[in-house]
Design a protein around this motif. Structure first.
Motif, mmCIF file in Angstrom:
data_model
loop_
_atom_site.group_PDB
_atom_site.id
_atom_site.type_symbol
_atom_site.label_atom_id
_atom_site.label_comp_id
_atom_site.label_asym_id
_atom_site.label_seq_id
_atom_site.Cartn_x
_atom_site.Cartn_y
_atom_site.Cartn_z
ATOM 1 N N LYS A 153 67.536 70.814 35.046
ATOM 2 C CA LYS A 153 67.062 71.228 33.722
ATOM 3 C C LYS A 153 65.796 72.057 33.834
ATOM 4 O O LYS A 153 65.639 73.096 33.182
ATOM 5 C CB LYS A 153 66.834 69.970 32.870
ATOM 6 N N SER A 154 64.845 71.594 34.651
ATOM 7 C CA SER A 154 63.573 72.286 34.799
ATOM 8 C C SER A 154 63.759 73.696 35.350
ATOM 9 O O SER A 154 63.149 74.656 34.854
ATOM 10 C CB SER A 154 62.654 71.482 35.721
ATOM 11 N N TYR A 155 64.602 73.831 36.384
ATOM 12 C CA TYR A 155 64.813 75.133 37.001
ATOM 13 C C TYR A 155 65.642 76.060 36.117
ATOM 14 O O TYR A 155 65.272 77.204 35.861
ATOM 15 C CB TYR A 155 65.509 74.966 38.347
ATOM 16 N N ILE A 156 66.796 75.583 35.656
ATOM 17 C CA ILE A 156 67.767 76.454 34.987
ATOM 18 C C ILE A 156 67.343 76.793 33.566
ATOM 19 O O ILE A 156 67.438 77.958 33.145
ATOM 20 C CB ILE A 156 69.161 75.802 35.005
ATOM 21 N N LEU A 157 66.859 75.805 32.824
ATOM 22 C CA LEU A 157 66.502 76.048 31.434
ATOM 23 C C LEU A 157 65.035 76.429 31.261
ATOM 24 O O LEU A 157 64.720 77.422 30.609
ATOM 25 C CB LEU A 157 66.816 74.815 30.580
ATOM 26 N N ASP A 158 64.123 75.651 31.851
ATOM 27 C CA ASP A 158 62.701 75.864 31.600
ATOM 28 C C ASP A 158 62.137 77.069 32.361
ATOM 29 O O ASP A 158 61.416 77.884 31.782
ATOM 30 C CB ASP A 158 61.900 74.609 31.971
ATOM 31 N N SER A 159 62.461 77.167 33.658
ATOM 32 C CA SER A 159 61.888 78.241 34.470
ATOM 33 C C SER A 159 62.682 79.542 34.352
ATOM 34 O O SER A 159 62.119 80.586 34.043
ATOM 35 C CB SER A 159 61.815 77.811 35.937
ATOM 36 N N LEU A 160 63.982 79.486 34.601
ATOM 37 C CA LEU A 160 64.805 80.698 34.605
ATOM 38 C C LEU A 160 65.283 81.082 33.210
ATOM 39 O O LEU A 160 65.698 82.219 33.002
ATOM 40 C CB LEU A 160 66.007 80.511 35.532
ATOM 41 N N LYS A 161 65.230 80.140 32.281
ATOM 42 C CA LYS A 161 65.651 80.382 30.894
ATOM 43 C C LYS A 161 67.077 80.930 30.824
ATOM 44 O O LYS A 161 67.366 81.872 30.080
ATOM 45 C CB LYS A 161 64.654 81.305 30.177
ATOM 46 N N LEU A 162 67.957 80.296 31.600
ATOM 47 C CA LEU A 162 69.377 80.618 31.513
ATOM 48 C C LEU A 162 69.999 79.805 30.382
ATOM 49 O O LEU A 162 69.322 79.028 29.713
ATOM 50 C CB LEU A 162 70.055 80.342 32.853
ATOM 51 N N ASP A 163 71.295 79.979 30.198
ATOM 52 C CA ASP A 163 71.955 79.441 29.008
ATOM 53 C C ASP A 163 72.869 78.256 29.304
ATOM 54 O O ASP A 163 73.620 77.829 28.429
ATOM 55 C CB ASP A 163 72.770 80.546 28.335
#
Length: 306
Positions: A153-163
């Motif tokens: 969650k931290s990497y994909i949503l918070d840092s990279l802001k992917l969907d």
């Protein structure tokens, strides 16, 4: 004078619109709007899912599948994007002639997102997902389910802001309690039952894999995902669709086709896109390695029955 002023203003508008689309990752537009939009937009079916397999070359992300509304970054790893200094060694996504930096990939991702395309990170399962420590970092430290899910969650949503996230379910994990706990745990942050319901949580599955039925034949797990995609490209399309849809429903199931030369059959694959089951509309259509053949990919997507 008015005509000249109108002409100048028109040129400025064109220049501004072009500059706005090519903003680097995370940068605000001149009007203050964020360069990432699609995470706050819902995409409803039918879904047209294009997998960008980096080692297959082809056009850039922004050009390879203009008809797609979902793009999956395949063979990429979120922890390398976020912390490439620690995760060293050869990363074969850079065998792709279009990309030699993570930043250049993310710049194209932002353009896709501003077009309203959902961009997902692929996540391969593995045997460790059937244990209590599904991930090991660069130093050998093991992560338990809770830590792994939080990291994703931290990497994909918070840092990279992917969907969202796309699971590749075929790597020999056991369909046991630990495995199902990880799959459902990811549903906290990804997919229709998550805290972020506009994100997507999808899974490519194959009946020949020991863990193939973990989502496609288990309603308690399937409720957390938006849909599954069958990867039995060489099998009968109707049969491979129904094996999952008869359990979890047509609306959570789609057929996957492939742009790879050993599987690609335009006539058959267009027919698969047009076909609808008798028990409700299917979720959509998926094209794997779509960057191998953009003409094929967009033709399949245009054939998808509404």
């Amino acid at each position: 004078m008015k005509k000249q002023l109108f002409f100048i203003l028109s040129l400025m508008a064109v220049f501004y619109s072009c500059k706005k689309e090519s903003l680097p990752a995370g940068q605000n537009a001149p009007d203050g709007s964020m360069s990432v939009m699609s995470a706050n937009q819902a995409v409803s079916g039918p879904y047209k899912v294009a997998y960008y397999a980096f080692d297959n070359g082809g056009p850039r992300l922004i050009d390879f599948a203009r008809e797609a509304n979902v793009v999956v970054l395949f063979e990429a790893h979120e922890w390398r994007f976020v912390d490439s200094a620690k995760y060293t060694g050869h990363d074969f996504i850079f065998d792709n002639k279009n990309y030699k930096t993570y930043g250049s990939i993310m710049a194209d991702v932002r353009i896709l997102q501003r077009r309203g395309v959902k961009v997902l990170m692929n996540e391969d399962d593995n045997s460790g997902w059937s244990s209590n420590t599904p991930f090991t970092d660069y130093s050998g430290k093991k992560f338990n389910n809770t830590e792994f899910i939080s990291m994703a969650k931290s990497y994909i949503l918070d840092s990279l802001k992917l969907d969202g996230i796309a699971l590749d379910i075929e790597h020999g994990a056991k369909n046991n309690a630990q495995y199902k706990a990880l799959l459902t745990g990811l549903g906290q942050y990804f997919g229709p039952l998550s805290k972020n319901p506009n994100t997507l949580y999808i899974a490519a599955i194959y009946s020949g894999a020991p863990e193939g039925g973990a989502i496609g034949k288990d309603l308690n797990v399937a409720k957390y995902v938006n849909f599954v995609e069958d990867m039995g490209y060489f099998q009968d399309n109707t049969s491979r669709f129904n094996q999952w849809a008869n359990v979890i429903g047509a609306g959570k199931t789609m057929i996957g086709v492939s742009a790879e030369s050993n599987f690609k059959n335009l006539t058959k694959d267009v027919a698969a896109a047009k076909w609808q089951p008798v028990n409700g509309k299917k979720a959509g259509i998926m094209v794997y390695a779509a960057n191998l053949d953009s003409t094929y990919t967009n033709t399949v997507f245009r054939a998808l029955a509404q």
